[in-house]
Scaffold this active site. Structure first.
Site, short mmCIF file in Angstrom:
data_model
loop_
_atom_site.label_atom_id
_atom_site.label_comp_id
_atom_site.label_asym_id
_atom_site.label_seq_id
_atom_site.Cartn_x
_atom_site.Cartn_y
_atom_site.Cartn_z
N SER A 127 -5.73 28.06 31.66
CA SER A 127 -5.41 28.98 32.77
C SER A 127 -6.67 29.47 33.44
O SER A 127 -7.69 29.67 32.79
CB SER A 127 -4.62 30.18 32.25
OG SER A 127 -4.44 31.10 33.31
N LYS A 181 1.22 28.67 27.04
CA LYS A 181 0.81 28.58 28.46
C LYS A 181 2.02 28.77 29.38
O LYS A 181 1.94 29.44 30.41
CB LYS A 181 0.13 27.23 28.73
CG LYS A 181 -0.20 26.98 30.21
CD LYS A 181 -1.29 27.90 30.73
CE LYS A 181 -1.38 28.02 32.24
NZ LYS A 181 -1.51 26.86 33.04
N HIS A 184 2.91 32.36 29.46
CA HIS A 184 1.82 33.01 30.22
C HIS A 184 2.15 32.93 31.71
O HIS A 184 2.05 33.91 32.44
CB HIS A 184 0.49 32.31 29.90
CG HIS A 184 -0.60 32.55 30.91
ND1 HIS A 184 -0.60 31.99 32.16
CD2 HIS A 184 -1.73 33.31 30.85
CE1 HIS A 184 -1.68 32.38 32.83
NE2 HIS A 184 -2.38 33.19 32.05
N ASN A 185 2.57 31.76 32.16
CA ASN A 185 2.90 31.60 33.59
C ASN A 185 4.14 32.42 33.96
O ASN A 185 4.23 32.94 35.07
CB ASN A 185 3.12 30.12 33.93
CG ASN A 185 1.81 29.36 33.99
OD1 ASN A 185 0.81 29.79 33.42
ND2 ASN A 185 1.80 28.24 34.67
N GLU A 188 2.91 35.74 34.47
CA GLU A 188 2.17 35.70 35.75
C GLU A 188 3.15 35.85 36.93
O GLU A 188 2.90 36.63 37.86
CB GLU A 188 1.42 34.37 35.79
CG GLU A 188 0.65 34.08 37.04
CD GLU A 188 0.00 32.68 36.96
OE1 GLU A 188 -0.64 32.36 35.93
OE2 GLU A 188 0.16 31.90 37.91
P1 NDP Z 1 -4.85 17.07 40.97
O1 NDP Z 1 -3.71 16.60 41.78
O2 NDP Z 1 -5.99 17.72 41.65
O3 NDP Z 1 -5.44 15.86 40.10
C1 NDP Z 1 -4.58 15.02 39.41
C2 NDP Z 1 -5.40 13.93 38.75
O4 NDP Z 1 -4.53 13.13 37.98
C3 NDP Z 1 -6.11 13.01 39.73
O5 NDP Z 1 -7.35 12.69 39.17
C4 NDP Z 1 -5.19 11.81 39.76
O6 NDP Z 1 -5.85 10.58 40.07
C5 NDP Z 1 -4.74 11.75 38.31
N1 NDP Z 1 -3.48 11.03 38.14
C6 NDP Z 1 -2.30 11.28 38.73
N2 NDP Z 1 -1.37 10.40 38.28
C7 NDP Z 1 -1.99 9.59 37.40
C8 NDP Z 1 -1.57 8.49 36.60
N3 NDP Z 1 -0.30 8.06 36.63
N4 NDP Z 1 -2.48 7.88 35.83
C9 NDP Z 1 -3.76 8.29 35.79
N5 NDP Z 1 -4.23 9.32 36.53
C10 NDP Z 1 -3.34 9.97 37.31
O7 NDP Z 1 -4.22 18.04 39.87
P2 NDP Z 1 -4.85 19.31 39.13
O8 NDP Z 1 -6.22 18.97 38.68
O9 NDP Z 1 -4.62 20.53 39.93
O10 NDP Z 1 -3.87 19.46 37.87
C11 NDP Z 1 -3.97 18.63 36.70
C12 NDP Z 1 -3.12 19.27 35.63
O11 NDP Z 1 -3.62 20.58 35.36
C13 NDP Z 1 -1.65 19.46 36.02
O12 NDP Z 1 -0.83 19.30 34.90
C14 NDP Z 1 -1.61 20.89 36.47
O13 NDP Z 1 -0.33 21.46 36.39
C15 NDP Z 1 -2.59 21.53 35.51
N6 NDP Z 1 -3.17 22.79 35.94
C16 NDP Z 1 -3.56 22.99 37.23
C17 NDP Z 1 -4.11 24.20 37.61
C18 NDP Z 1 -4.58 24.44 39.01
O14 NDP Z 1 -4.88 25.60 39.33
N7 NDP Z 1 -4.67 23.42 39.87
C19 NDP Z 1 -4.28 25.31 36.65
C20 NDP Z 1 -3.91 24.96 35.30
C21 NDP Z 1 -3.36 23.76 34.97
P3 NDP Z 1 -6.01 10.06 41.58
O15 NDP Z 1 -7.21 10.75 42.12
O16 NDP Z 1 -6.19 8.61 41.43
O17 NDP Z 1 -4.74 10.44 42.29
#
Ligand code: NDP
Length: 462
Positions: A127, A181, A184-185, A188
Protein backbone atom coordinates in the site's frame (compact mmCIF):
# COMPACT_ATOMS: atom_id res chain seq x y z
CA UNK A 1 29.45 -15.08 -11.79
CA UNK A 2 27.98 -12.04 -10.04
CA UNK A 3 24.30 -12.33 -10.30
CA UNK A 4 21.43 -9.91 -9.44
CA UNK A 5 19.84 -9.94 -5.98
CA UNK A 6 16.20 -9.98 -7.01
CA UNK A 7 14.04 -10.28 -10.11
CA UNK A 8 11.13 -7.90 -10.79
CA UNK A 9 8.44 -8.85 -13.31
CA UNK A 10 6.04 -6.13 -14.49
CA UNK A 11 7.65 -2.71 -14.56
CA UNK A 12 4.45 -0.66 -14.68
CA UNK A 13 3.62 2.08 -12.17
CA UNK A 14 4.21 -0.05 -9.06
CA UNK A 15 6.81 -2.52 -10.31
CA UNK A 16 9.12 0.18 -11.60
CA UNK A 17 8.85 2.21 -8.39
CA UNK A 18 9.55 -0.84 -6.21
CA UNK A 19 12.52 -1.78 -8.43
CA UNK A 20 13.96 1.73 -8.05
CA UNK A 21 13.32 1.59 -4.28
CA UNK A 22 15.21 -1.74 -4.14
CA UNK A 23 18.13 -0.27 -6.10
CA UNK A 24 18.15 2.87 -3.94
CA UNK A 25 18.69 0.50 -1.01
CA UNK A 26 21.67 -1.16 -2.65
CA UNK A 27 20.05 -4.24 -4.20
CA UNK A 28 20.68 -5.22 -7.79
CA UNK A 29 17.70 -6.02 -9.98
CA UNK A 30 16.98 -8.23 -12.96
CA UNK A 31 13.97 -6.57 -14.63
CA UNK A 32 11.47 -8.10 -17.02
CA UNK A 33 8.52 -6.45 -18.71
CA UNK A 34 6.23 -8.02 -21.31
CA UNK A 35 6.84 -5.03 -23.59
CA UNK A 36 10.61 -4.81 -23.59
CA UNK A 37 11.02 -1.04 -23.48
CA UNK A 38 10.26 -0.40 -19.75
CA UNK A 39 12.96 -2.89 -18.68
CA UNK A 40 15.48 -1.45 -21.15
CA UNK A 41 14.71 2.10 -19.98
CA UNK A 42 15.26 1.10 -16.35
CA UNK A 43 18.57 -0.60 -17.17
CA UNK A 44 19.70 2.52 -19.09
CA UNK A 45 18.83 4.66 -16.08
CA UNK A 46 20.57 2.35 -13.57
CA UNK A 47 23.33 0.68 -15.59
CA UNK A 48 25.24 -0.46 -12.51
CA UNK A 49 22.30 -1.99 -10.73
CA UNK A 50 19.76 -3.19 -13.26
CA UNK A 51 19.86 -5.76 -16.02
CA UNK A 52 17.00 -5.85 -18.55
CA UNK A 53 15.90 -9.37 -19.37
CA UNK A 54 14.06 -10.20 -22.58
CA UNK A 55 12.69 -13.57 -21.41
CA UNK A 56 11.78 -15.31 -18.17
CA UNK A 57 14.61 -17.74 -18.92
CA UNK A 58 17.10 -14.90 -18.97
CA UNK A 59 15.63 -13.45 -15.78
CA UNK A 60 15.95 -16.78 -13.96
CA UNK A 61 19.53 -17.24 -15.18
CA UNK A 62 20.49 -13.82 -13.76
CA UNK A 63 19.58 -14.83 -10.19
CA UNK A 64 21.37 -17.00 -7.66
CA UNK A 65 19.43 -19.83 -6.02
CA UNK A 66 17.37 -19.59 -3.94
CA UNK A 67 15.94 -17.00 -6.27
CA UNK A 68 13.61 -14.23 -5.15
CA UNK A 69 11.26 -12.79 -7.76
CA UNK A 70 8.68 -10.05 -7.25
CA UNK A 71 5.77 -9.83 -9.68
CA UNK A 72 3.77 -6.62 -10.04
CA UNK A 73 1.16 -7.39 -12.66
CA UNK A 74 -2.63 -6.89 -12.59
CA UNK A 75 -4.61 -9.29 -10.39
CA UNK A 76 -6.34 -12.24 -12.01
CA UNK A 77 -5.38 -13.95 -15.27
CA UNK A 78 -2.09 -12.04 -15.65
CA UNK A 79 -0.77 -13.52 -12.37
CA UNK A 80 -1.68 -17.04 -13.50
CA UNK A 81 -0.11 -16.38 -16.93
CA UNK A 82 3.20 -15.33 -15.38
CA UNK A 83 3.18 -18.29 -12.97
CA UNK A 84 2.44 -20.75 -15.79
CA UNK A 85 5.42 -19.56 -17.84
CA UNK A 86 7.85 -18.79 -15.05
CA UNK A 87 7.45 -21.64 -12.60
CA UNK A 88 8.74 -24.48 -14.84
CA UNK A 89 12.03 -22.53 -14.93
CA UNK A 90 12.33 -22.24 -11.14
CA UNK A 91 13.93 -24.65 -8.69
CA UNK A 92 12.90 -26.03 -5.34
CA UNK A 93 13.50 -23.40 -2.63
CA UNK A 94 12.97 -20.37 -4.90
CA UNK A 95 10.56 -17.68 -3.67
CA UNK A 96 7.95 -15.87 -5.72
CA UNK A 97 6.19 -12.75 -4.40
CA UNK A 98 2.89 -11.53 -5.84
CA UNK A 99 2.83 -7.87 -4.80
CA UNK A 100 -0.35 -6.98 -6.73
CA UNK A 101 -3.85 -6.75 -5.35
CA UNK A 102 -4.77 -10.40 -5.87
CA UNK A 103 -7.86 -11.92 -4.29
CA UNK A 104 -6.75 -13.79 -1.17
CA UNK A 105 -8.45 -17.06 -2.11
CA UNK A 106 -6.60 -17.06 -5.46
CA UNK A 107 -3.42 -16.54 -3.47
CA UNK A 108 -4.16 -19.51 -1.21
CA UNK A 109 -4.77 -21.70 -4.28
CA UNK A 110 -1.54 -20.58 -5.98
CA UNK A 111 0.39 -21.11 -2.79
CA UNK A 112 -0.80 -24.69 -2.52
CA UNK A 113 0.01 -25.40 -6.16
CA UNK A 114 3.51 -23.93 -5.88
CA UNK A 115 4.21 -25.55 -2.50
CA UNK A 116 3.73 -28.90 -4.23
CA UNK A 117 6.66 -27.91 -6.47
CA UNK A 118 8.79 -26.73 -3.54
CA UNK A 119 8.39 -23.04 -4.35
CA UNK A 120 7.54 -20.53 -1.62
CA UNK A 121 4.76 -18.24 -2.83
CA UNK A 122 4.00 -15.03 -0.95
CA UNK A 123 0.78 -13.11 -1.56
CA UNK A 124 1.89 -9.68 -0.47
CA UNK A 125 -0.19 -6.56 -0.03
CA UNK A 126 1.59 -3.33 -0.92
CA UNK A 127 0.00 0.00 0.00
CA UNK A 128 1.05 3.55 -0.65
CA UNK A 129 0.53 4.03 -4.37
CA UNK A 130 3.35 5.03 -6.71
CA UNK A 131 5.06 7.39 -4.28
CA UNK A 132 4.84 4.89 -1.42
CA UNK A 133 6.29 2.16 -3.62
CA UNK A 134 9.20 4.44 -4.48
CA UNK A 135 9.91 5.94 -1.06
CA UNK A 136 8.64 3.28 1.34
CA UNK A 137 5.29 1.49 1.25
CA UNK A 138 3.51 -0.51 3.91
CA UNK A 139 3.98 -4.19 3.04
CA UNK A 140 1.86 -7.17 4.09
CA UNK A 141 3.48 -10.49 3.15
CA UNK A 142 1.60 -13.76 3.64
CA UNK A 143 2.80 -17.27 2.90
CA UNK A 144 4.91 -20.09 4.30
CA UNK A 145 6.43 -18.91 7.61
CA UNK A 146 9.60 -20.94 7.19
CA UNK A 147 10.35 -19.34 3.80
CA UNK A 148 9.87 -15.76 4.98
CA UNK A 149 13.57 -15.30 5.79
CA UNK A 150 14.34 -15.46 2.05
CA UNK A 151 12.28 -12.36 1.24
CA UNK A 152 12.44 -10.53 4.57
CA UNK A 153 15.56 -8.47 3.92
CA UNK A 154 14.20 -7.11 0.64
CA UNK A 155 10.73 -6.21 1.87
CA UNK A 156 11.67 -4.90 5.31
CA UNK A 157 14.47 -2.76 3.83
CA UNK A 158 12.31 -1.01 1.24
CA UNK A 159 9.24 -0.56 3.48
CA UNK A 160 8.42 2.71 5.20
CA UNK A 161 9.52 2.87 8.80
CA UNK A 162 7.99 4.29 11.96
CA UNK A 163 9.83 4.66 15.24
CA UNK A 164 12.73 2.67 13.77
CA UNK A 165 10.48 -0.30 12.90
CA UNK A 166 9.77 -1.34 9.30
CA UNK A 167 6.16 -1.05 8.13
CA UNK A 168 6.37 -4.65 7.01
CA UNK A 169 5.93 -7.82 8.98
CA UNK A 170 5.09 -11.44 8.28
CA UNK A 171 1.29 -11.51 8.37
CA UNK A 172 0.29 -15.16 8.28
CA UNK A 173 -0.14 -18.26 6.11
CA UNK A 174 -2.21 -18.85 2.96
CA UNK A 175 -3.90 -15.68 1.67
CA UNK A 176 -3.55 -13.76 4.96
CA UNK A 177 -1.32 -11.03 3.44
CA UNK A 178 -3.73 -10.28 0.63
CA UNK A 179 -6.72 -10.54 3.00
CA UNK A 180 -5.16 -7.89 5.24
CA UNK A 181 -4.50 -5.68 2.21
CA UNK A 182 -8.08 -6.17 0.98
CA UNK A 183 -9.62 -5.06 4.28
CA UNK A 184 -7.05 -2.22 4.51
CA UNK A 185 -8.60 -0.99 1.25
CA UNK A 186 -12.10 -1.44 2.73
CA UNK A 187 -11.09 0.82 5.64
CA UNK A 188 -9.57 3.22 3.09
CA UNK A 189 -12.90 3.41 1.21
CA UNK A 190 -14.70 4.14 4.49
CA UNK A 191 -12.33 6.91 5.61
CA UNK A 192 -12.35 8.50 2.14
CA UNK A 193 -16.16 8.49 2.15
CA UNK A 194 -16.30 9.93 5.68
CA UNK A 195 -14.02 12.79 4.61
CA UNK A 196 -16.08 13.38 1.48
CA UNK A 197 -19.15 13.60 3.76
CA UNK A 198 -17.32 16.10 6.01
CA UNK A 199 -16.52 18.13 2.89
CA UNK A 200 -20.15 17.92 1.73
CA UNK A 201 -21.71 18.96 5.01
CA UNK A 202 -19.21 21.79 5.48
CA UNK A 203 -19.77 22.98 1.90
CA UNK A 204 -23.58 22.77 2.19
CA UNK A 205 -23.20 24.85 5.34
CA UNK A 206 -21.94 27.67 3.11
CA UNK A 207 -18.17 27.32 3.60
CA UNK A 208 -15.73 27.94 0.74
CA UNK A 209 -13.18 25.36 -0.38
CA UNK A 210 -10.42 27.46 1.18
CA UNK A 211 -12.30 27.64 4.49
CA UNK A 212 -12.77 23.85 4.49
CA UNK A 213 -9.08 23.39 3.67
CA UNK A 214 -8.24 25.62 6.66
CA UNK A 215 -10.47 23.46 8.86
CA UNK A 216 -8.96 20.17 7.62
CA UNK A 217 -5.49 21.56 8.34
CA UNK A 218 -6.62 22.47 11.84
CA UNK A 219 -8.17 19.01 12.27
CA UNK A 220 -4.85 17.51 11.30
CA UNK A 221 -3.37 18.84 14.50
CA UNK A 222 -5.90 16.81 16.54
CA UNK A 223 -6.57 13.11 17.15
CA UNK A 224 -8.08 12.70 13.63
CA UNK A 225 -4.71 13.45 12.00
CA UNK A 226 -4.08 11.29 8.94
CA UNK A 227 -2.65 11.17 5.45
CA UNK A 228 -6.18 11.33 3.99
CA UNK A 229 -7.09 14.47 5.98
CA UNK A 230 -3.85 16.08 4.78
CA UNK A 231 -4.41 15.33 1.10
CA UNK A 232 -8.06 16.42 1.35
CA UNK A 233 -6.85 19.85 2.51
CA UNK A 234 -4.30 19.97 -0.32
CA UNK A 235 -6.98 18.98 -2.86
CA UNK A 236 -9.29 21.80 -1.75
CA UNK A 237 -6.51 24.37 -2.37
CA UNK A 238 -5.65 23.16 -5.88
CA UNK A 239 -6.50 25.55 -8.74
CA UNK A 240 -7.75 24.35 -12.11
CA UNK A 241 -5.24 25.07 -14.88
CA UNK A 242 -8.00 25.33 -17.50
CA UNK A 243 -10.39 27.73 -15.75
CA UNK A 244 -10.59 30.23 -12.94
CA UNK A 245 -12.15 27.66 -10.62
CA UNK A 246 -10.84 25.41 -7.88
CA UNK A 247 -10.04 22.03 -9.41
CA UNK A 248 -12.35 20.17 -6.99
CA UNK A 249 -15.33 22.04 -8.49
CA UNK A 250 -14.41 20.83 -11.99
CA UNK A 251 -14.39 17.10 -11.10
CA UNK A 252 -17.47 15.05 -11.99
CA UNK A 253 -19.38 13.75 -8.95
CA UNK A 254 -18.79 10.04 -9.69
CA UNK A 255 -16.20 7.85 -7.92
CA UNK A 256 -14.41 4.90 -9.50
CA UNK A 257 -13.11 1.74 -7.90
CA UNK A 258 -10.91 -1.21 -8.77
CA UNK A 259 -12.75 -3.88 -6.80
CA UNK A 260 -11.01 -4.31 -3.46
CA UNK A 261 -13.79 -2.42 -1.64
CA UNK A 262 -16.33 -4.70 -3.29
CA UNK A 263 -14.33 -7.77 -2.26
CA UNK A 264 -14.21 -6.53 1.35
CA UNK A 265 -17.99 -6.05 1.37
CA UNK A 266 -18.60 -9.51 -0.10
CA UNK A 267 -16.21 -11.14 2.38
CA UNK A 268 -17.86 -9.33 5.31
CA UNK A 269 -21.22 -10.73 4.17
CA UNK A 270 -19.72 -14.21 3.75
CA UNK A 271 -18.21 -14.02 7.24
CA UNK A 272 -21.58 -12.77 8.57
CA UNK A 273 -19.67 -9.90 10.14
CA UNK A 274 -21.25 -6.46 10.28
CA UNK A 275 -18.83 -4.10 8.56
CA UNK A 276 -21.64 -1.71 7.63
CA UNK A 277 -19.45 1.36 7.14
CA UNK A 278 -17.08 -0.44 4.81
CA UNK A 279 -19.97 -1.85 2.81
CA UNK A 280 -21.81 1.50 2.71
CA UNK A 281 -18.65 3.21 1.46
CA UNK A 282 -18.55 0.89 -1.53
CA UNK A 283 -22.29 1.37 -2.12
CA UNK A 284 -21.81 5.14 -1.96
CA UNK A 285 -19.34 4.92 -4.86
CA UNK A 286 -21.79 2.75 -6.78
CA UNK A 287 -24.57 5.27 -6.11
CA UNK A 288 -22.41 8.16 -7.30
CA UNK A 289 -22.28 6.48 -10.69
CA UNK A 290 -26.06 6.04 -11.05
CA UNK A 291 -26.01 9.28 -13.02
CA UNK A 292 -29.16 8.77 -15.10
CA UNK A 293 -31.26 7.65 -12.12
CA UNK A 294 -29.94 10.49 -9.99
CA UNK A 295 -30.87 12.96 -12.74
CA UNK A 296 -34.46 11.63 -12.85
CA UNK A 297 -34.99 12.02 -9.12
CA UNK A 298 -33.00 15.22 -8.72
CA UNK A 299 -34.68 17.72 -6.40
CA UNK A 300 -37.23 15.39 -4.76
CA UNK A 301 -35.55 16.25 -1.47
CA UNK A 302 -33.94 19.60 -2.24
CA UNK A 303 -30.88 20.46 -0.19
CA UNK A 304 -31.64 23.42 2.05
CA UNK A 305 -28.50 25.47 2.31
CA UNK A 306 -27.93 27.12 5.59
CA UNK A 307 -25.53 30.02 6.05
CA UNK A 308 -23.21 29.10 8.86
CA UNK A 309 -24.29 25.47 8.89
CA UNK A 310 -23.50 23.10 11.68
CA UNK A 311 -20.51 24.10 13.77
CA UNK A 312 -17.27 22.57 12.54
CA UNK A 313 -16.20 21.18 15.90
CA UNK A 314 -19.37 19.07 16.13
CA UNK A 315 -18.59 17.64 12.68
CA UNK A 316 -14.97 16.96 13.61
CA UNK A 317 -15.97 15.10 16.74
CA UNK A 318 -18.60 13.13 14.80
CA UNK A 319 -15.92 12.26 12.24
CA UNK A 320 -13.52 11.19 14.98
CA UNK A 321 -16.07 8.67 16.31
CA UNK A 322 -17.27 7.44 12.90
CA UNK A 323 -13.67 6.87 11.86
CA UNK A 324 -12.99 4.80 14.96
CA UNK A 325 -16.09 2.72 14.13
CA UNK A 326 -14.84 2.16 10.56
CA UNK A 327 -11.41 1.02 11.78
CA UNK A 328 -13.07 -1.10 14.49
CA UNK A 329 -15.17 -2.87 11.86
CA UNK A 330 -12.11 -3.47 9.67
CA UNK A 331 -10.02 -4.83 12.54
CA UNK A 332 -13.05 -6.83 13.67
CA UNK A 333 -12.99 -8.51 10.26
CA UNK A 334 -9.31 -9.37 10.84
CA UNK A 335 -10.11 -10.86 14.24
CA UNK A 336 -12.98 -12.91 12.85
CA UNK A 337 -11.06 -14.13 9.76
CA UNK A 338 -8.07 -15.02 11.92
CA UNK A 339 -10.22 -17.19 14.18
CA UNK A 340 -12.05 -18.84 11.28
CA UNK A 341 -8.88 -19.61 9.32
CA UNK A 342 -6.45 -20.25 12.17
CA UNK A 343 -4.16 -17.49 10.86
CA UNK A 344 -3.10 -16.15 14.30
CA UNK A 345 -3.04 -12.58 13.00
CA UNK A 346 -1.15 -10.19 15.27
CA UNK A 347 -3.52 -7.22 15.21
CA UNK A 348 -1.12 -4.94 17.08
CA UNK A 349 1.58 -5.64 14.48
CA UNK A 350 -0.89 -4.97 11.67
CA UNK A 351 -1.85 -1.61 13.20
CA UNK A 352 1.85 -0.88 13.57
CA UNK A 353 2.71 -1.44 9.88
CA UNK A 354 -0.19 0.81 8.82
CA UNK A 355 1.35 3.78 10.66
CA UNK A 356 3.49 4.91 7.71
CA UNK A 357 3.72 4.34 3.99
CA UNK A 358 0.09 3.42 3.43
CA UNK A 359 -3.06 5.32 2.57
CA UNK A 360 -4.80 4.74 5.93
CA UNK A 361 -1.87 5.90 8.07
CA UNK A 362 -3.35 7.89 10.92
CA UNK A 363 -2.62 8.95 14.49
CA UNK A 364 -5.48 6.67 15.56
CA UNK A 365 -3.34 3.60 14.78
CA UNK A 366 -1.17 4.27 17.83
CA UNK A 367 -4.30 4.07 20.02
CA UNK A 368 -5.29 0.87 18.23
CA UNK A 369 -1.84 -0.59 18.98
CA UNK A 370 -2.23 0.39 22.65
CA UNK A 371 -5.64 -1.31 22.75
CA UNK A 372 -4.23 -4.59 21.39
CA UNK A 373 -1.17 -4.29 23.61
CA UNK A 374 -3.52 -4.29 26.61
CA UNK A 375 -5.78 -7.01 25.18
CA UNK A 376 -4.38 -8.91 22.16
CA UNK A 377 -7.57 -10.94 21.61
CA UNK A 378 -9.96 -7.98 21.71
CA UNK A 379 -12.86 -8.84 19.37
CA UNK A 380 -14.16 -5.29 18.89
CA UNK A 381 -11.97 -2.21 19.37
CA UNK A 382 -14.94 -0.24 20.69
CA UNK A 383 -14.66 -2.32 23.86
CA UNK A 384 -11.23 -0.86 24.62
CA UNK A 385 -11.36 1.80 27.34
CA UNK A 386 -10.11 4.72 25.22
CA UNK A 387 -12.60 3.99 22.43
CA UNK A 388 -15.62 3.30 24.65
CA UNK A 389 -14.87 6.63 26.35
CA UNK A 390 -14.67 8.38 22.97
CA UNK A 391 -17.98 6.75 22.04
CA UNK A 392 -19.67 8.09 25.17
CA UNK A 393 -18.16 11.55 24.67
CA UNK A 394 -18.78 11.98 20.93
CA UNK A 395 -22.03 10.11 20.28
CA UNK A 396 -24.01 13.33 20.82
CA UNK A 397 -21.98 15.06 18.10
CA UNK A 398 -22.53 12.16 15.71
CA UNK A 399 -26.26 12.28 16.34
CA UNK A 400 -26.37 16.07 15.94
CA UNK A 401 -24.49 15.81 12.65
CA UNK A 402 -26.77 13.13 11.23
CA UNK A 403 -29.91 14.99 12.35
CA UNK A 404 -28.64 18.22 10.77
CA UNK A 405 -27.91 16.35 7.54
CA UNK A 406 -31.35 14.71 7.52
CA UNK A 407 -33.09 18.03 8.20
CA UNK A 408 -31.18 19.70 5.36
CA UNK A 409 -31.42 16.76 2.93
CA UNK A 410 -27.66 16.23 2.75
CA UNK A 411 -26.96 12.51 2.19
CA UNK A 412 -24.37 11.17 4.64
CA UNK A 413 -24.50 7.37 4.29
CA UNK A 414 -21.47 6.65 6.46
CA UNK A 415 -22.20 9.03 9.31
CA UNK A 416 -25.77 7.68 9.31
CA UNK A 417 -24.54 4.09 9.33
CA UNK A 418 -22.17 4.84 12.19
CA UNK A 419 -25.04 6.24 14.25
CA UNK A 420 -27.25 3.24 13.41
CA UNK A 421 -24.43 0.86 14.36
CA UNK A 422 -24.10 2.45 17.81
CA UNK A 423 -27.86 2.56 18.23
CA UNK A 424 -28.07 -1.16 17.35
CA UNK A 425 -25.33 -1.92 19.87
CA UNK A 426 -27.07 0.01 22.62
CA UNK A 427 -30.77 -0.78 22.00
CA UNK A 428 -32.81 -3.00 24.35
CA UNK A 429 -34.42 -4.70 21.37
CA UNK A 430 -33.70 -4.96 17.67
CA UNK A 431 -37.13 -6.39 16.85
CA UNK A 432 -35.56 -9.72 15.91
CA UNK A 433 -38.25 -11.54 17.94
CA UNK A 434 -40.73 -10.45 15.24
CA UNK A 435 -38.44 -11.75 12.47
CA UNK A 436 -38.05 -15.07 14.25
CA UNK A 437 -41.83 -15.33 14.77
CA UNK A 438 -42.41 -14.63 11.05
CA UNK A 439 -39.85 -17.29 10.12
CA UNK A 440 -41.57 -19.79 12.36
CA UNK A 441 -45.04 -18.75 11.06
CA UNK A 442 -44.31 -19.37 7.38
CA UNK A 443 -41.45 -21.84 7.53
CA UNK A 444 -41.54 -23.63 10.90
CA UNK A 445 -37.98 -22.36 11.51
CA UNK A 446 -38.55 -22.48 15.30
CA UNK A 447 -37.56 -19.86 17.88
CA UNK A 448 -35.96 -19.70 21.31
CA UNK A 449 -38.16 -18.65 24.26
CA UNK A 450 -36.86 -16.11 26.74
CA UNK A 451 -38.01 -18.36 29.59
CA UNK A 452 -36.73 -21.73 28.42
CA UNK A 453 -34.03 -23.75 26.71
CA UNK A 454 -33.90 -25.06 23.15
CA UNK A 455 -35.79 -24.30 19.94
CA UNK A 456 -39.56 -24.64 19.74
CA UNK A 457 -42.19 -24.40 17.02
CA UNK A 458 -45.62 -22.86 17.51
CA UNK A 459 -48.74 -23.71 15.48
CA UNK A 460 -49.57 -20.05 14.66
CA UNK A 461 -53.32 -19.12 14.56
CA UNK A 462 -54.48 -22.63 15.40
P1 NDP B 1 0.34 -1.10 -14.42
O1 NDP B 1 -0.82 -1.20 -15.34
O2 NDP B 1 1.04 0.20 -14.31
O3 NDP B 1 1.43 -2.20 -14.80
C1 NDP B 1 1.04 -3.51 -15.04
C2 NDP B 1 2.26 -4.32 -15.44
O4 NDP B 1 1.87 -5.66 -15.61
C3 NDP B 1 2.89 -3.87 -16.75
O5 NDP B 1 4.28 -4.00 -16.61
C4 NDP B 1 2.33 -4.89 -17.73
O6 NDP B 1 3.19 -5.12 -18.85
C5 NDP B 1 2.32 -6.14 -16.88
N1 NDP B 1 1.39 -7.15 -17.37
C6 NDP B 1 0.07 -7.01 -17.59
N2 NDP B 1 -0.44 -8.19 -18.01
C7 NDP B 1 0.59 -9.07 -18.07
C8 NDP B 1 0.69 -10.45 -18.42
N3 NDP B 1 -0.38 -11.14 -18.82
N4 NDP B 1 1.91 -11.02 -18.39
C9 NDP B 1 3.00 -10.33 -18.00
N5 NDP B 1 2.96 -9.02 -17.65
C10 NDP B 1 1.76 -8.41 -17.67
O7 NDP B 1 -0.20 -1.58 -12.99
P2 NDP B 1 0.26 -1.15 -11.53
O8 NDP B 1 1.73 -1.16 -11.46
O9 NDP B 1 -0.49 0.05 -11.09
O10 NDP B 1 -0.35 -2.34 -10.65
C11 NDP B 1 0.27 -3.63 -10.55
C12 NDP B 1 -0.39 -4.36 -9.40
O11 NDP B 1 -0.19 -3.62 -8.20
C13 NDP B 1 -1.90 -4.52 -9.55
O12 NDP B 1 -2.32 -5.72 -9.00
C14 NDP B 1 -2.44 -3.38 -8.73
O13 NDP B 1 -3.75 -3.59 -8.27
C15 NDP B 1 -1.44 -3.34 -7.60
N6 NDP B 1 -1.33 -2.08 -6.87
C16 NDP B 1 -1.37 -0.89 -7.52
C17 NDP B 1 -1.28 0.29 -6.80
C18 NDP B 1 -1.29 1.62 -7.48
O14 NDP B 1 -1.40 2.63 -6.78
N7 NDP B 1 -1.17 1.69 -8.81
C19 NDP B 1 -1.15 0.29 -5.33
C20 NDP B 1 -1.04 -1.03 -4.76
C21 NDP B 1 -1.15 -2.16 -5.50
P3 NDP B 1 3.05 -4.26 -20.21
O15 NDP B 1 3.84 -3.02 -19.97
O16 NDP B 1 3.64 -5.14 -21.23
O17 NDP B 1 1.59 -4.00 -20.40
Amino acid sequence: MNRQDIGVIGLGVMGRSLAVNLMNHGFTVAGYNRRREPAQALAREYPEKCIACATYQELVSQLNAPRVILMMVPAGAAVDDVIRELVPLLEKGDALIDGGNSFYEDTARRQQELAARGIDFFGTGVSGGEEGALKGPSIMPGGPREGYAKIQRFLETIAASKGGMPCCTYIGPEGAGHYVKMVHNGIEYADMQLLSECYLILAEGGRSNAAIADLFEKWNRTEVESFLVKISADILREKDDQSENDLIDMIRDAAGNKGTGRWTSIEALKQEYNASLLTAAYQARVMSNQTELRRKFHGVLPVCTDEGGLDAETIRRAYSLAKVIAYAQGFGLYHDASERNGWHLDLKAIASIFRAGCIIQARLLQDIMNAYEAEPELANLLEAKQFSTLLQENIGDLKKTVLWALAHNVPLPLFTNALIYVSQLSADSLGANMIQAQRDYFGAHTFERIDGEGHVHHEWGK
